[in-house]
Design a protein around this motif. Structure first.
Motif, mmCIF file in Angstrom:
data_model
loop_
_atom_site.group_PDB
_atom_site.id
_atom_site.type_symbol
_atom_site.label_atom_id
_atom_site.label_comp_id
_atom_site.label_asym_id
_atom_site.label_seq_id
_atom_site.Cartn_x
_atom_site.Cartn_y
_atom_site.Cartn_z
ATOM 1 N N ALA A 219 1.020 -1.081 -0.145
ATOM 2 C CA ALA A 219 -0.168 0.362 -0.443
ATOM 3 C C ALA A 219 0.565 1.444 -0.138
ATOM 4 C CB ALA A 219 -0.726 -0.030 1.351
ATOM 5 N N THR A 220 1.723 1.287 -0.879
ATOM 6 C CA THR A 220 3.026 2.347 -0.585
ATOM 7 C C THR A 220 2.209 3.680 -1.169
ATOM 8 O OG1 THR A 220 4.534 0.844 -0.612
ATOM 9 C CG2 THR A 220 5.008 3.614 -1.212
ATOM 10 N N PRO A 221 1.600 3.337 -2.376
ATOM 11 C CA PRO A 221 0.684 4.705 -2.607
ATOM 12 C C PRO A 221 -0.433 4.762 -2.775
ATOM 13 C CG PRO A 221 1.188 3.117 -4.279
ATOM 14 C CD PRO A 221 1.287 2.070 -2.809
ATOM 15 N N MET A 222 -0.311 4.737 -1.067
ATOM 16 C CA MET A 222 -1.808 4.741 -0.580
ATOM 17 C C MET A 222 -0.948 5.518 0.776
ATOM 18 S SD MET A 222 -4.772 5.560 -0.371
ATOM 19 C CE MET A 222 -5.251 4.604 -2.082
ATOM 20 N N LEU A 223 -0.433 5.228 0.882
ATOM 21 C CA LEU A 223 0.542 5.715 2.425
ATOM 22 C C LEU A 223 1.029 6.978 2.612
ATOM 23 C CD1 LEU A 223 2.507 2.367 3.487
ATOM 24 C CD2 LEU A 223 1.094 3.838 4.820
ATOM 25 N N ILE A 224 1.500 6.834 0.794
ATOM 26 C CA ILE A 224 2.157 8.937 0.643
ATOM 27 C C ILE A 224 0.447 9.596 0.531
ATOM 28 C CG2 ILE A 224 3.316 10.093 -1.458
ATOM 29 C CD1 ILE A 224 4.691 7.284 -2.362
ATOM 30 N N VAL A 225 -0.228 9.401 0.041
ATOM 31 C CA VAL A 225 -1.850 9.733 0.300
ATOM 32 C C VAL A 225 -2.399 10.330 1.647
ATOM 33 C CG1 VAL A 225 -3.299 10.421 -0.238
ATOM 34 C CG2 VAL A 225 -2.489 9.156 -2.241
ATOM 35 N N ALA A 226 -1.570 9.295 2.417
ATOM 36 C CA ALA A 226 -2.165 9.641 3.684
ATOM 37 C C ALA A 226 -1.479 10.272 4.367
ATOM 38 C CB ALA A 226 -2.585 8.136 4.336
ATOM 39 N N VAL A 227 -0.113 10.338 4.348
ATOM 40 C CA VAL A 227 0.858 11.124 4.566
ATOM 41 C C VAL A 227 1.079 12.384 5.129
ATOM 42 C CG1 VAL A 227 3.283 11.477 5.501
ATOM 43 C CG2 VAL A 227 2.654 9.360 5.448
ATOM 44 N N ILE A 228 0.417 12.795 3.165
ATOM 45 C CA ILE A 228 0.584 14.323 2.682
ATOM 46 C C ILE A 228 -0.921 14.706 2.981
ATOM 47 C CG2 ILE A 228 0.151 15.600 0.222
ATOM 48 C CD1 ILE A 228 1.859 12.976 -0.934
ATOM 49 N N LEU A 229 -2.490 13.664 3.336
ATOM 50 C CA LEU A 229 -3.099 14.585 3.724
ATOM 51 C C LEU A 229 -3.238 14.808 5.119
ATOM 52 C CD1 LEU A 229 -5.789 12.428 2.179
ATOM 53 C CD2 LEU A 229 -5.343 14.409 1.936
ATOM 54 N N GLN A 230 -2.814 13.691 6.026
ATOM 55 C CA GLN A 230 -2.503 14.419 7.473
ATOM 56 C C GLN A 230 -0.946 15.926 7.644
ATOM 57 O OE1 GLN A 230 -4.990 13.036 8.873
ATOM 58 N NE2 GLN A 230 -3.581 12.649 10.491
ATOM 59 N N VAL A 231 -0.490 15.705 6.935
ATOM 60 C CA VAL A 231 0.878 16.217 7.478
ATOM 61 C C VAL A 231 0.225 18.228 6.634
ATOM 62 C CG1 VAL A 231 3.366 17.533 6.800
ATOM 63 C CG2 VAL A 231 2.739 14.965 6.942
ATOM 64 N N THR A 232 -0.188 17.593 5.326
ATOM 65 C CA THR A 232 -0.418 19.282 6.021
ATOM 66 C C THR A 232 -2.334 19.876 5.355
ATOM 67 O OG1 THR A 232 -2.398 18.378 3.668
ATOM 68 C CG2 THR A 232 0.028 19.303 3.011
ATOM 69 N N GLY A 233 -2.969 19.215 6.705
ATOM 70 C CA GLY A 233 -4.673 18.616 7.197
ATOM 71 C C GLY A 233 -3.495 19.103 8.792
ATOM 72 N N ILE A 234 -2.470 19.059 9.561
ATOM 73 C CA ILE A 234 -2.009 18.862 10.730
ATOM 74 C C ILE A 234 -1.171 20.369 11.012
ATOM 75 C CG2 ILE A 234 -0.973 18.794 12.817
ATOM 76 C CD1 ILE A 234 -1.661 15.488 12.010
ATOM 77 N N TRP A 235 -0.582 20.642 9.839
ATOM 78 C CA TRP A 235 0.101 22.047 9.558
ATOM 79 C C TRP A 235 -0.972 23.093 9.296
ATOM 80 C CZ3 TRP A 235 5.747 22.214 10.860
ATOM 81 C CH2 TRP A 235 6.469 23.709 11.108
ATOM 82 N N ASN A 236 -1.711 23.139 8.964
ATOM 83 C CA ASN A 236 -2.730 24.237 8.442
ATOM 84 C C ASN A 236 -3.796 24.426 9.237
ATOM 85 O OD1 ASN A 236 -1.039 24.836 6.116
ATOM 86 N ND2 ASN A 236 -2.816 23.356 4.894
ATOM 87 N N ASP A 237 -3.836 23.399 10.704
ATOM 88 C CA ASP A 237 -4.800 23.668 11.495
ATOM 89 C C ASP A 237 -4.793 24.632 12.317
ATOM 90 O OD1 ASP A 237 -6.883 22.737 13.709
ATOM 91 O OD2 ASP A 237 -4.996 22.364 14.677
ATOM 92 N N PHE A 238 -5.891 25.154 12.729
ATOM 93 C CA PHE A 238 -5.327 26.466 13.925
ATOM 94 C C PHE A 238 -6.565 26.024 15.164
ATOM 95 C CE2 PHE A 238 -7.834 30.443 15.669
ATOM 96 C CZ PHE A 238 -6.782 31.020 15.697
ATOM 97 N N MET A 239 -7.675 26.083 15.014
ATOM 98 C CA MET A 239 -8.447 25.561 16.477
ATOM 99 C C MET A 239 -7.980 24.682 16.623
ATOM 100 S SD MET A 239 -12.964 25.497 16.089
ATOM 101 C CE MET A 239 -13.300 26.723 14.929
ATOM 102 N N PHE A 240 -7.757 23.327 16.273
ATOM 103 C CA PHE A 240 -7.969 22.235 17.191
ATOM 104 C C PHE A 240 -6.710 23.059 18.088
ATOM 105 C CE2 PHE A 240 -9.439 19.157 14.901
ATOM 106 C CZ PHE A 240 -10.865 19.001 15.615
ATOM 107 N N GLY A 241 -5.268 23.713 17.576
ATOM 108 C CA GLY A 241 -4.072 24.585 18.511
ATOM 109 C C GLY A 241 -4.194 24.822 19.375
ATOM 110 N N ILE A 243 -7.355 25.331 21.085
ATOM 111 C CA ILE A 243 -8.261 25.371 21.930
ATOM 112 C C ILE A 243 -7.841 23.995 22.620
ATOM 113 C CG2 ILE A 243 -10.812 24.054 22.259
ATOM 114 C CD1 ILE A 243 -11.372 24.666 19.951
ATOM 115 N N PHE A 244 -6.934 23.063 22.336
ATOM 116 C CA PHE A 244 -6.326 22.436 23.032
ATOM 117 C C PHE A 244 -4.915 22.145 23.129
ATOM 118 C CE2 PHE A 244 -10.223 20.254 20.433
ATOM 119 C CZ PHE A 244 -10.332 19.602 21.725
ATOM 120 N N ALA A 245 -3.532 22.787 22.582
ATOM 121 C CA ALA A 245 -2.428 22.519 22.743
ATOM 122 C C ALA A 245 -2.321 23.016 24.222
ATOM 123 C CB ALA A 245 -1.752 22.983 21.686
#
Length: 305
Positions: A219-241, A243-245
């Motif tokens: 599942a290497t292609p899907m691993l790359i997709v998942a990592v890209i989605l998570q890295v960009t989503g978490i890095w761009n997050d404002f609200m969770f950071g 409230i919770f950080a």
């Protein structure tokens, strides 16, 4: 004999019909290019304004020449935004928020991707009504607005004694990334032939060995997709950071907001734009250098799913 020679001669061979060349510019092609250029300009124009504003002096910004290039590019604005810009009473720039974001992104991405791959692997082979029901619940969770879950999470974390801590923000990103990642990996694994799994079981492979040595590398292609989605989503997050950080773990986006919205002193838009570009460098780099892998992974998942 003469007839045979005439038929086999080059002059007797039928001429191959050549396809007419398509014109280089057609109305349809011109329309497509015009549309693509317009869309690209629409999305790149704000980035251009941010870039040139970050390189201007304060006096040049006050002249309100929005698209004008600076007389002498001021790269010192980026250095100041990184290390000495004042946020409230602390003049330490946004470098602290950058390292906080790195500390949040790395474990949250690794944990959520691993758990999502494991959940998708288990659900892909659990093909009965209970497995379908659980998959439906997970699918529903991907569409539930996260805003309605904030208050329950705050209550649970406070009861657990780790609200406004580092692990609270990491766990939050893992929780909200789980439904989408599980769906991605489940749809990828469900197309794997059952014979391959059975052959691995005959060779002595157990649940974990098959997962780590066979299914996960596949599942290497899907691993790359998942990592890209998570890295960009978490890095761009404002609200969770926010409230919770907690104050000591504010990510870079929260630090940027505090810098831009500060009420102390004058508004220095050149420093604000420099800090904004520094904050967006990681997502931009991920998209520029991994965009083709993202498209390949999505296409592979679409074909297999």
């Amino acid at each position: 004999m003469t007839t045979h020679q005439n038929l086999s001669s080059p002059a007797a061979k039928p001429a191959v019909a050549q396809r007419p060349r398509k014109p280089l510019f057609t109305p349809a092609r011109i329309g497509i290019y015009a549309f693509l250029i317009s869309v690209s300009a629409f999305f790149l124009l704000p980035l251009y304004v941010m870039l040139i504003t970050s390189l201007k002096t304060t006096d040049e910004v006050r002249q309100a020449m929005l698209f004008g290039w600076p007389a002498i590019p001021q790269f010192g604005n980026w250095v100041e935004a990184w290390s000495t810009a004042c946020i409230s009473i602390a003049c330490e720039g946004i470098q602290g928020g950058f390292w906080n974001s790195v500390r949040i992104v790395v474990p949250a991405t690794l944990i959520s991707v691993l758990l999502g791959a494991l959940n998708g692997y288990a659900l892909s082979f659990w093909r009965n009504k209970w497995g379908d029901l659980l998959f439906g619940i997970i699918l529903l969770g991907a569409f539930v607005p996260f805003q309605i879950m904030i208050f329950p999470l705050v209550t649970w974390f406070r009861m657990g004694g780790f609200y406004n801590t580092y692990w609270a923000i990491v766990l939050t990103h893992c929780i909200f990334g789980m439904p989408v990642l599980t769906i991605l990996f489940r749809n990828y694994y469900v197309a794997v032939p059952q014979e391959l799994f059975k052959a691995a079981r005959i060779d002595g492979g157990g649940f974990w060995r098959i997962f780590f040595q066979l299914m996960l590398p596949m599942a290497t292609p899907m691993l790359i997709v998942a990592v890209i989605l998570q890295v960009t989503g978490i890095w761009n997050d404002f609200m969770f950071g926010l409230i919770f950080a907690g104050k000591d773990n504010y990510p870079m986006t929260v630090q940027l907001n505090n810098l831009v919205n500060t009420t102390l002193g004058e508004r220095r838009y050149n420093i604000d734009m420099a800090a904004t570009i520094l904050t967006s460098l990681v997502p931009l780099a991920v998209y520029f250098f991994s965009g083709r892998w993202f498209v390949r992974g999505i296409a592979a998942g679409a074909v297999k799913g």
